[in-house]
Design a protein around this motif. Structure first.
Motif, mmCIF file in Angstrom:
data_model
loop_
_atom_site.group_PDB
_atom_site.id
_atom_site.type_symbol
_atom_site.label_atom_id
_atom_site.label_comp_id
_atom_site.label_asym_id
_atom_site.label_seq_id
_atom_site.Cartn_x
_atom_site.Cartn_y
_atom_site.Cartn_z
ATOM 1 N N VAL A 197 8.776 34.023 22.245
ATOM 2 C CA VAL A 197 9.924 33.101 23.081
ATOM 3 C C VAL A 197 9.883 33.549 24.326
ATOM 4 O O VAL A 197 9.673 34.778 24.723
ATOM 5 C CB VAL A 197 11.197 33.537 22.186
ATOM 6 N N MET A 198 10.261 32.542 25.200
ATOM 7 C CA MET A 198 10.457 32.942 26.800
ATOM 8 C C MET A 198 12.012 33.035 26.973
ATOM 9 O O MET A 198 12.842 31.847 26.648
ATOM 10 C CB MET A 198 9.611 31.700 27.664
ATOM 11 N N PHE A 199 12.344 34.079 27.236
ATOM 12 C CA PHE A 199 13.939 34.295 27.544
ATOM 13 C C PHE A 199 14.057 34.081 29.244
ATOM 14 O O PHE A 199 13.474 34.522 29.974
ATOM 15 C CB PHE A 199 14.497 35.700 26.930
ATOM 16 N N TYR A 200 15.361 33.616 29.397
ATOM 17 C CA TYR A 200 15.740 33.390 30.848
ATOM 18 C C TYR A 200 17.034 33.766 31.029
ATOM 19 O O TYR A 200 17.843 33.698 30.445
ATOM 20 C CB TYR A 200 15.618 32.050 31.097
ATOM 21 N N ASN A 201 17.216 34.575 32.287
ATOM 22 C CA ASN A 201 18.490 34.900 32.906
ATOM 23 C C ASN A 201 18.904 33.580 33.673
ATOM 24 O O ASN A 201 18.554 33.309 34.888
ATOM 25 C CB ASN A 201 18.334 36.195 33.573
ATOM 26 N N MET A 202 19.769 32.664 33.130
ATOM 27 C CA MET A 202 19.934 31.416 33.765
ATOM 28 C C MET A 202 20.653 31.627 34.975
ATOM 29 O O MET A 202 20.656 30.577 35.937
ATOM 30 C CB MET A 202 20.739 30.441 32.868
ATOM 31 N N LYS A 203 21.303 32.475 35.207
ATOM 32 C CA LYS A 203 22.130 32.742 36.531
ATOM 33 C C LYS A 203 21.103 32.834 37.753
ATOM 34 O O LYS A 203 21.478 32.408 38.648
ATOM 35 C CB LYS A 203 23.122 33.971 36.407
ATOM 36 N N ILE A 204 19.991 33.635 37.403
ATOM 37 C CA ILE A 204 19.108 33.920 38.524
ATOM 38 C C ILE A 204 18.353 32.506 38.678
ATOM 39 O O ILE A 204 18.062 32.207 39.853
ATOM 40 C CB ILE A 204 18.093 34.911 38.096
ATOM 41 N N LEU A 205 18.005 31.820 37.549
ATOM 42 C CA LEU A 205 17.475 30.541 37.826
ATOM 43 C C LEU A 205 18.173 29.712 38.512
ATOM 44 O O LEU A 205 17.618 28.741 39.477
ATOM 45 C CB LEU A 205 17.095 30.031 36.218
ATOM 46 N N GLN A 206 19.425 29.675 38.226
ATOM 47 C CA GLN A 206 20.452 28.399 39.034
ATOM 48 C C GLN A 206 20.450 28.935 40.507
ATOM 49 O O GLN A 206 20.498 28.088 41.255
ATOM 50 C CB GLN A 206 21.796 28.757 38.254
ATOM 51 N N GLU A 207 20.385 30.197 40.917
ATOM 52 C CA GLU A 207 20.544 30.548 42.158
ATOM 53 C C GLU A 207 18.901 30.215 42.968
ATOM 54 O O GLU A 207 19.341 29.976 43.808
ATOM 55 C CB GLU A 207 20.497 32.149 42.316
ATOM 56 N N ALA A 208 17.995 30.012 41.892
ATOM 57 C CA ALA A 208 16.874 29.582 42.517
ATOM 58 C C ALA A 208 16.684 28.057 42.510
ATOM 59 O O ALA A 208 15.638 27.630 42.699
ATOM 60 C CB ALA A 208 15.724 30.299 41.656
ATOM 61 N N GLY A 209 17.592 27.575 42.042
ATOM 62 C CA GLY A 209 17.716 25.850 42.067
ATOM 63 C C GLY A 209 17.225 25.401 40.890
ATOM 64 O O GLY A 209 16.689 24.141 40.794
ATOM 65 N N TRP A 210 17.061 26.155 39.802
ATOM 66 C CA TRP A 210 16.686 25.591 38.492
ATOM 67 C C TRP A 210 18.120 25.745 37.582
ATOM 68 O O TRP A 210 18.656 26.587 36.943
ATOM 69 C CB TRP A 210 15.868 26.529 37.800
ATOM 70 N N ASP A 211 18.339 24.377 37.209
ATOM 71 C CA ASP A 211 19.677 24.033 36.085
ATOM 72 C C ASP A 211 18.982 24.095 34.659
ATOM 73 O O ASP A 211 19.913 24.183 33.799
ATOM 74 C CB ASP A 211 20.366 22.876 36.420
ATOM 75 N N LYS A 212 17.868 23.842 34.550
ATOM 76 C CA LYS A 212 17.327 23.863 33.377
ATOM 77 C C LYS A 212 16.080 24.792 33.152
ATOM 78 O O LYS A 212 15.533 25.090 34.390
ATOM 79 C CB LYS A 212 16.785 22.687 32.680
ATOM 80 N N VAL A 213 15.680 25.146 31.945
ATOM 81 C CA VAL A 213 14.309 25.848 31.944
ATOM 82 C C VAL A 213 12.838 25.236 32.072
ATOM 83 O O VAL A 213 13.092 24.003 31.985
ATOM 84 C CB VAL A 213 14.333 26.661 30.402
ATOM 85 N N PRO A 214 12.178 25.840 32.635
ATOM 86 C CA PRO A 214 10.807 25.055 32.868
ATOM 87 C C PRO A 214 10.312 24.501 31.644
ATOM 88 O O PRO A 214 10.093 25.223 30.740
ATOM 89 C CB PRO A 214 9.961 26.195 33.319
ATOM 90 N N SER A 215 9.879 23.390 31.643
ATOM 91 C CA SER A 215 9.324 22.655 30.498
ATOM 92 C C SER A 215 7.630 22.740 30.325
ATOM 93 O O SER A 215 7.238 21.905 29.507
ATOM 94 C CB SER A 215 9.950 21.305 30.254
ATOM 95 N N ASN A 216 7.092 22.895 31.481
ATOM 96 C CA ASN A 216 5.672 23.069 31.400
ATOM 97 C C ASN A 216 4.900 23.997 32.504
ATOM 98 O O ASN A 216 5.883 24.612 33.245
ATOM 99 C CB ASN A 216 5.047 21.576 31.634
ATOM 100 N N ARG A 217 3.604 24.149 32.288
ATOM 101 C CA ARG A 217 3.123 25.244 33.276
ATOM 102 C C ARG A 217 3.486 25.097 34.755
ATOM 103 O O ARG A 217 3.681 25.902 35.531
ATOM 104 C CB ARG A 217 1.556 25.531 32.925
ATOM 105 N N ASP A 218 3.245 23.851 35.218
ATOM 106 C CA ASP A 218 3.425 23.682 36.761
ATOM 107 C C ASP A 218 4.743 24.325 36.986
ATOM 108 O O ASP A 218 5.283 24.665 37.991
ATOM 109 C CB ASP A 218 3.214 22.056 37.224
ATOM 110 N N GLU A 219 5.845 23.677 36.169
ATOM 111 C CA GLU A 219 7.413 24.171 36.350
ATOM 112 C C GLU A 219 7.457 25.373 36.607
ATOM 113 O O GLU A 219 8.201 25.892 37.061
ATOM 114 C CB GLU A 219 8.223 23.319 35.348
ATOM 115 N N PHE A 220 6.763 26.067 35.291
ATOM 116 C CA PHE A 220 7.137 27.417 35.048
ATOM 117 C C PHE A 220 6.640 28.348 36.379
ATOM 118 O O PHE A 220 7.242 29.026 37.130
ATOM 119 C CB PHE A 220 6.109 27.929 33.989
#
Lengths: 449, 308
Positions: A162-185
């Motif tokens: 599993v890939m776990f995410y701290n969504m607060k950091i992701l949101q700060e970086a401009g990501w509202d959803k988890v990446p869905s492929n390698r380019d997005e990741f």
């Protein structure tokens, strides 16, 4: 003065010892009374008289639900008062000692490793295929833990990456959803890094987790080529798997490694949870068995469970399905050593008792694992919300087996050392892949000898 | 004449009794040494020529020198041998030097009213009492890149963080520092015992002759400490060659094989890969290495002692 003090201390010590022994005597009386009250029909004494007293030893390697195990065994002893169960602490290289001495615990947890195979050969593990619980486990799982016709036990659950995410950091970086492929990741890692956070970590100290990142990347490239999980496993076990044959996977490993947090190779699974709890790192790749710790860590640092994100590893190309790696968790095995009719019967009783859904839920709830037995009701299964959402995805997701099902100890050691060098930025993915390629073939040759 | 004969007879029977009693006193130790050192060593030697997975139900298969020949092809074998030597030499030299300096400092009769000499000595000895794994875990935490205390201090001082556990060369130093920290305590005790056996009269007469403190240290203390230096060199180097749990707990042999020791490879082959033959071959190699180095050390150091 000194003599008087020593005398006083001796008297105190003797007094304390006396007190302890009295207390334990009382404790025994209490528990017997408690048992007697609890039973509706025959009394404890009557039950005990009918049966020979037996002591069973339960050994759990890396015991991570000690309270649940203690509760389960206490319940069992209450129901079967002539059986005493002793839970043994995790010990370094315990099974190597068991192999040498033949002193097998009655119930233990074990993966189908080289040690387990040697133990089957030595007649130390019983074939559990005829037990009641096996009727509630799919044949695929049983096959995966069967060696030389001996089903070593029932897996405690299903493990997947599993890939776990701290969504607060992701949101700060401009990501509202988890990446869905390698380019997005990769883009997400770049954005997170730009915000001053570390992007990714993993437990480099644990071989299963160290290997996990590479195997998830490899799966997206090689998995489809082999067509099925079993074909991939066979190639791995035969030493014919071409690690170096997938340059795209090698390139991706290099790219992802650039975003790995410094210090990661020395991390244990607990360290990963601590790193996530520090709020300095945005993502981690881990097994679902760590979900409790990691989700709890993210929740603690963000203050809200809604910031916990999880997905299957997003290393596939755009438009393709997520690949993951799966494995049965270590199995609960039963001793195959004949210790007399009463002992053997008690051992079987305990084994069946553990797997009864109402009892097994104690262990399941404590560890948050996905059970393989199909007779547990949904209200008996407790999972972290982030993992619960993935459980339905896993059976339909394309997957390969986790490395520990296929590798030899020698290959594992060399491969993980090479990978850790890449994660630490000391080496290139290409060099590591070439080392793995050579070692796999060499390791296979050694087995053949 | 008769008296002499009786005397001789008495002396002979006394000597016989002494030998008999001495042998009897040695017997328990001899039994233990044979049972727990000699026989296991022979057994390891036998296993090193066989293929075996450690199971009591599986018979050993004789493979001749195959396990020894294989060692050269083992991945990381060269790096491991180099680090084992570097580690042992660095740990031995640093431990003896640091402990000698500390022992000289701790031998000063008084530190003033508020500092207790025995307390300071005890502080230095404490690391030697703690288990290797516990020490290893503590050092590993201290070396942590992100929140270890060492990097925090460097950070506070405005210096760049050091990736102690992932950088080639640096990790080796980190492991050596921890091992020295553990071994210093025992060496200090031996040096202190040696220092206390030096007669004070020698210093007094040297002072009367006009020798400075440094001259006294160099011309009296060091030469008379030669037996202690020999013991410390020998015991420390043996401990360094045999070190396992502390270096393993700190670095697990990483990065690459740069901090891998022979002992770790013995453990890996014997108890992880269940290849007892290769593990035993490595063990024999280690025994030969230690024995050879100790022999050289003893010859050199004993000669030095004789000079003094």
């Amino acid at each position: 003065m000194k003599k008087a003090l020593a005398l006083l201390l001796t008297i105190c010590m003797l007094g304390a010892l006396g007190g302890c022994s009295k207390q334990s005597d009382n404790g025994n009386e209490k528990s017997v009374e408690g048992n007697a009250e609890g039973n509706t029909g025959e009394t404890t004494e009557e039950k005990q008289e009918e049966h020979e007293e037996v002591t069973l030893y339960v050994y759990m390697q890396d015991i991570d639900a000690i309270d649940a195990w203690n509760e389960l065994l206490a319940n069992f002893m209450e129901e079967y008062p002539w059986i005493t169960c002793e839970l043994m602490d995790s010990q370094e290289k315990y099974y190597t000692t068991v192999l040498a001495t033949g002193d097998m615990p009655d119930i233990a947890n074990l993966s189908l490793s080289s040690e387990a195979r040697a133990m089957v050969d030595a007649g130390l593990i019983a074939d559990t295929s005829k037990t009641e619980v096996c009727q509630h486990v799919s044949q695929d799982y049983l096959d995966s833990v069967t060696y030389e016709g001996v089903c070593i036990g029932v897996p405690q659950g299903v493990a997947f990456s599993v890939m776990f995410y701290n969504m607060k950091i992701l949101q700060e970086a401009g990501w509202d959803k988890v990446p869905s492929n390698r380019d997005e990741f990769l883009q997400c890692c770049k954005d997170v890094k730009a915000k001053g956070y570390d992007a990714l970590t993993l437990a480099g100290d644990k071989t299963t987790c160290c290997w996990m990142l590479w195997e998830c990347i490899l799966a997206t490239e090689a998995g489809a080529a082999y067509g099925s999980t079993s074909a991939f496993d066979e190639a791995f076990k035969d030493g014919t798997l071409e690690f170096a044959g997938y340059p795209e996977a090698t390139r991706l490993l290099d790219e992802v490694s650039a975003y790995i947090m410094p210090g990661t190779t020395a991390y244990t699974e607990d360290d990963v949870a601590s790193a996530m709890a520090s709020g300095n790192v945005a993502m981690c790749i881990a097994g679902n068995w760590s979900a409790g710790n990691i989700c709890g860590a993210i929740e603690t640092v963000t203050g809200d469970a809604a910031y916990v994100g999880a997905s299957l590893p997003p290393f596939q190309k755009e438009g393709e399905a997520s690949w993951t790696t799966v494995a049965p968790e270590s199995s609960l095995v039963m001793s195959g050593v004949d210790q007399g009719e009463a002992h053997n019967e008690a051992r079987l009783q305990l084994y069946e008792y553990i797997w009864e859904p109402e009892n097994y839920k104690l262990l399941q709830n404590a560890r948050g694992i996905v059970p393989v037995i199909d007779n547990m009701t949904s209200d008996q299964i407790v999972l972290d919300a982030a993992i619960a959402a993935l459980v339905d995805e896993v059976p339909s997701a394309p997957s390969i087996s986790m490395g520990f099902n296929c590798w030899t100890a020698e290959f594992r050691s060399i491969a993980c050392t090479a990978l850790n060098d890449v994660y630490a930025g000391n080496s290139t993915a290409e060099a590591a892949v070439n080392t793995m390629q050579t070692t796999l073939q060499q390791s296979y040759l050694n087995m053949e000898e | 004449m008769t008296l002499t004969r009786t005397n001789r007879k008495n002396t002979r029977s006394y000597m016989k009794r002494r030998i008999r009693h001495g042998s009897l006193m040695l017997l328990p130790t001899m039994i233990f040494v044979v049972a727990f050192v000699v026989i296991p060593l022979i057994y390891v030697g036998i296993i090193s020529f066989c293929k075996w997975n450690g199971s009591r139900t599986v018979k050993m298969k004789f493979v001749g020198l195959q396990n020894y020949m294989r060692l050269g092809n083992v991945v990381g074998f060269r790096d491991m041998l180099i680090f084992t030597f570097v580690f042992a030499i660095a740990v031995t030299v640093l431990t003896v030097l640091v402990s000698l300096v500390m022992a000289l400092a701790l031998d000063i009769p008084s530190y003033g009213r508020y500092v207790n000499r025995s307390f300071l000595r005890a502080c230095w000895y404490i690391p030697a009492l703690i288990g290797g794994v516990a020490v290893g875990v503590v050092w590993r935490i201290m070396y942590n890149y992100n929140n270890g205390v060492i990097n925090s201090i460097l950070d506070m001082m405005g210096l760049a963080k050091v990736n102690w556990l992932e950088t080639y060369g640096v990790t080796g130093i980190a492991v050596i520092i921890a091992q020295v920290w553990v071994q210093v305590g025992m060496c200090i005790i031996i040096f202190l015992a040696g220092l206390q056996s030096i007669p004070l009269e020698l210093y007094e007469s040297a002072t009367i002759d006009g020798a400075s403190k440094l001259q006294q240290r160099l011309k009296i203390t060091i030469p008379l400490l030669a037996p202690s230096i020999t013991i410390n060199f020998v015991t420390t180097s043996i401990a360094a060659f045999k070190a396992y749990e502390l270096p393993y707990t700190i670095s697990k042999g990483l990065p690459g094989y740069s901090t891998h020791l022979v002992t770790q490879m013995i453990y890996h082959y014997s108890f992880e890969a269940l290849d007892y033959g290769t593990g035993a071959a490595l063990s024999i190699l280690l025994v030969i290495l230690i024995a050879a180095i100790q022999l050289i050390q003893l010859i050199i150091l004993r000669r030095r002692e004789d000079i003094y």
